[in-house]
Design a protein around this motif. Structure first.
Motif, mmCIF file in Angstrom:
data_model
loop_
_atom_site.group_PDB
_atom_site.id
_atom_site.type_symbol
_atom_site.label_atom_id
_atom_site.label_comp_id
_atom_site.label_asym_id
_atom_site.label_seq_id
_atom_site.Cartn_x
_atom_site.Cartn_y
_atom_site.Cartn_z
ATOM 1 N N LEU A 228 40.745 -67.497 22.890
ATOM 2 C CA LEU A 228 41.960 -67.369 23.688
ATOM 3 C C LEU A 228 41.693 -68.065 25.022
ATOM 4 C CD1 LEU A 228 44.843 -66.135 23.784
ATOM 5 C CD2 LEU A 228 43.824 -64.225 25.065
ATOM 6 N N GLN A 229 42.270 -69.244 25.191
ATOM 7 C CA GLN A 229 42.151 -69.982 26.439
ATOM 8 C C GLN A 229 43.243 -69.495 27.375
ATOM 9 O OE1 GLN A 229 39.891 -72.322 27.473
ATOM 10 N NE2 GLN A 229 40.932 -72.300 29.453
ATOM 11 N N MET A 230 42.839 -69.011 28.534
ATOM 12 C CA MET A 230 43.792 -68.440 29.485
ATOM 13 C C MET A 230 43.775 -69.273 30.757
ATOM 14 S SD MET A 230 43.061 -64.373 28.915
ATOM 15 C CE MET A 230 41.460 -64.424 29.686
ATOM 16 N N ASP A 231 44.859 -69.952 31.016
ATOM 17 C CA ASP A 231 45.016 -70.774 32.212
ATOM 18 C C ASP A 231 46.109 -70.185 33.096
ATOM 19 O OD1 ASP A 231 44.685 -73.531 29.974
ATOM 20 O OD2 ASP A 231 43.123 -72.728 31.283
ATOM 21 N N GLY A 232 46.097 -70.567 34.347
ATOM 22 C CA GLY A 232 47.116 -70.071 35.252
ATOM 23 C C GLY A 232 47.144 -68.563 35.340
ATOM 24 N N LEU A 233 45.976 -67.962 35.389
ATOM 25 C CA LEU A 233 45.894 -66.501 35.361
ATOM 26 C C LEU A 233 46.556 -65.873 36.577
ATOM 27 C CD1 LEU A 233 42.355 -66.183 33.870
ATOM 28 C CD2 LEU A 233 44.381 -65.074 32.941
ATOM 29 N N LYS A 234 47.166 -64.724 36.351
ATOM 30 C CA LYS A 234 47.861 -63.971 37.380
ATOM 31 C C LYS A 234 47.241 -62.584 37.498
ATOM 32 C CE LYS A 234 52.221 -66.201 36.063
ATOM 33 N NZ LYS A 234 53.618 -65.963 35.613
ATOM 34 N N PRO A 235 47.371 -61.940 38.653
ATOM 35 C CA PRO A 235 46.826 -60.582 38.786
ATOM 36 C C PRO A 235 47.345 -59.629 37.707
ATOM 37 C CG PRO A 235 47.379 -61.437 40.940
ATOM 38 C CD PRO A 235 47.875 -62.445 39.936
ATOM 39 N N GLU A 236 48.557 -59.818 37.244
ATOM 40 C CA GLU A 236 49.099 -58.930 36.216
ATOM 41 C C GLU A 236 48.475 -59.164 34.845
ATOM 42 O OE1 GLU A 236 50.824 -60.900 38.336
ATOM 43 O OE2 GLU A 236 52.610 -61.745 37.361
ATOM 44 N N ASP A 237 47.635 -60.183 34.706
ATOM 45 C CA ASP A 237 46.886 -60.387 33.466
ATOM 46 C C ASP A 237 45.621 -59.534 33.426
ATOM 47 O OD1 ASP A 237 47.685 -63.864 33.757
ATOM 48 O OD2 ASP A 237 48.610 -62.407 32.388
ATOM 49 N N THR A 238 45.315 -58.862 34.514
ATOM 50 C CA THR A 238 44.132 -58.011 34.565
ATOM 51 C C THR A 238 44.227 -56.904 33.526
ATOM 52 O OG1 THR A 238 43.727 -58.431 36.911
ATOM 53 C CG2 THR A 238 42.856 -56.381 36.005
ATOM 54 N N ALA A 239 43.214 -56.815 32.673
ATOM 55 C CA ALA A 239 43.212 -55.837 31.583
ATOM 56 C C ALA A 239 41.905 -55.959 30.810
ATOM 57 C CB ALA A 239 44.391 -56.081 30.635
ATOM 58 N N ILE A 240 41.703 -55.036 29.916
ATOM 59 C CA ILE A 240 40.665 -55.205 28.906
ATOM 60 C C ILE A 240 41.316 -55.895 27.711
ATOM 61 C CG2 ILE A 240 39.050 -54.048 27.358
ATOM 62 C CD1 ILE A 240 38.824 -51.841 29.466
ATOM 63 N N TYR A 241 40.713 -56.960 27.256
ATOM 64 C CA TYR A 241 41.250 -57.751 26.158
ATOM 65 C C TYR A 241 40.468 -57.451 24.880
ATOM 66 C CZ TYR A 241 44.253 -60.437 29.232
ATOM 67 O OH TYR A 241 45.233 -60.811 30.115
ATOM 68 N N TYR A 242 41.211 -57.241 23.814
ATOM 69 C CA TYR A 242 40.635 -56.911 22.525
ATOM 70 C C TYR A 242 41.037 -57.966 21.493
ATOM 71 C CZ TYR A 242 40.129 -52.213 24.512
ATOM 72 O OH TYR A 242 39.809 -51.141 25.301
ATOM 73 N N CYS A 243 40.076 -58.391 20.695
ATOM 74 C CA CYS A 243 40.445 -59.191 19.537
ATOM 75 C C CYS A 243 40.593 -58.265 18.335
ATOM 76 C CB CYS A 243 39.442 -60.300 19.268
ATOM 77 S SG CYS A 243 37.776 -59.782 18.855
ATOM 78 N N ALA A 244 41.446 -58.659 17.429
ATOM 79 C CA ALA A 244 41.756 -57.848 16.270
ATOM 80 C C ALA A 244 41.983 -58.749 15.066
ATOM 81 C CB ALA A 244 42.998 -57.004 16.534
ATOM 82 N N ALA A 245 41.894 -58.177 13.885
ATOM 83 C CA ALA A 245 42.084 -58.959 12.672
ATOM 84 C C ALA A 245 42.672 -58.095 11.569
ATOM 85 C CB ALA A 245 40.760 -59.567 12.208
ATOM 86 N N ARG A 246 43.349 -58.757 10.667
ATOM 87 C CA ARG A 246 43.899 -58.110 9.468
ATOM 88 C C ARG A 246 44.098 -59.183 8.427
ATOM 89 N NH1 ARG A 246 49.236 -55.816 8.789
ATOM 90 N NH2 ARG A 246 48.999 -56.855 6.769
ATOM 91 N N GLN A 247 44.262 -58.775 7.198
ATOM 92 C CA GLN A 247 44.598 -59.740 6.157
ATOM 93 C C GLN A 247 46.084 -60.033 6.242
ATOM 94 O OE1 GLN A 247 42.910 -57.653 2.702
ATOM 95 N NE2 GLN A 247 41.514 -59.396 2.492
ATOM 96 N N GLY A 248 46.431 -61.291 6.019
ATOM 97 C CA GLY A 248 47.840 -61.644 6.059
ATOM 98 C C GLY A 248 48.025 -63.144 6.133
ATOM 99 N N TRP A 249 49.284 -63.573 5.992
ATOM 100 C CA TRP A 249 49.610 -64.991 5.929
ATOM 101 C C TRP A 249 50.534 -65.439 7.044
ATOM 102 C CZ3 TRP A 249 47.010 -68.160 2.790
ATOM 103 C CH2 TRP A 249 46.330 -67.578 1.708
ATOM 104 N N SER A 250 50.801 -64.573 7.980
ATOM 105 C CA SER A 250 51.738 -64.902 9.051
ATOM 106 C C SER A 250 51.211 -64.351 10.362
ATOM 107 C CB SER A 250 53.108 -64.272 8.750
ATOM 108 O OG SER A 250 53.906 -64.184 9.911
ATOM 109 N N PRO A 251 51.503 -65.002 11.486
ATOM 110 C CA PRO A 251 51.070 -64.447 12.779
ATOM 111 C C PRO A 251 51.982 -63.332 13.277
ATOM 112 C CG PRO A 251 52.246 -66.494 13.131
ATOM 113 C CD PRO A 251 52.142 -66.313 11.630
#
Length: 123
Positions: A79-102
Motif C-alpha cells: 500500500l503506497q501512501m502519498d500525500g498523507l494527512k493527519p487524519e490518516d493516522t491509524a493502525i493499518y492492517y492487511c487482510a486476505a480472503r478467497q475471492g475473485w473481486s475486490p
C-alpha cells in the motif's frame, strides 16, 4: 494463511509511506488482499483492496493518494501512501480472503489478518 504487515512509521503531513504485507502458509485459489485501518476510539475502516488479477477498490478518502498493489509470485501486497494527512493516522492492517473481486469492504468479510502496523502523520 499468515500475514505479516510492515512499513509503518512517523511522517509529516504531505509525506509518503509504503506498507507491505507478506503472506505465507498454504494458499489455495484466488486471494483478495485488503487494507484496513483503525484510528484511536474508532472502528476498523476499509482502505483498499485488490483481487488476483489486479482489480482494485478504494475508500473515497484515499482515492488519488493511495495505491494498492500485489506480487502474486511472491505472495506480497503493498500500500503506497502519498500525500498523507493527519487524519490518516491509524493502525493499518492487511487482510486476505478467497475471492475473485475486490468488492469486500467489511472487516467481517476477511478471514486472515496481519498484526497491524502503526502510521502516524504529524501536522
Amino acid at each position: 494463511v499468515q500475514l505479516q504487515a510492515s512499513g509503518g512509521g512517523l511522517v509529516q503531513a504531505g509525506g509518503s509511506l509504503r506498507l507491505s504485507c507478506a503472506a505465507s502458509g498454504r494458499i489455495v485459489g484466488a486471494i483478495v488482499m485488503g487494507w484496513f485501518r483503525q484510528a484511536p476510539g474508532q472502528g476498523r475502516e476499509f482502505v483498499a483492496s485488490i483481487d488476483w488479477t489486479g482489480n482494485t477498490d478504494y475508500t473515497d478518502s484515499v482515492k488519488g493518494r493511495f495505491t494498492i498493489s500485489r506480487d502474486n509470485a511472491k505472495n506480497t501486497g503493498n500500500l503506497q501512501m502519498d500525500g498523507l494527512k493527519p487524519e490518516d493516522t491509524a493502525i493499518y492492517y492487511c487482510a486476505a480472503r478467497q475471492g475473485w473481486s475486490p468488492a469486500y469492504y467489511h472487516s467481517a468479510d476477511y478471514n486472515y489478518w496481519g498484526q497491524g502496523t502503526k502510521v502516524t502523520v504529524s501536522s
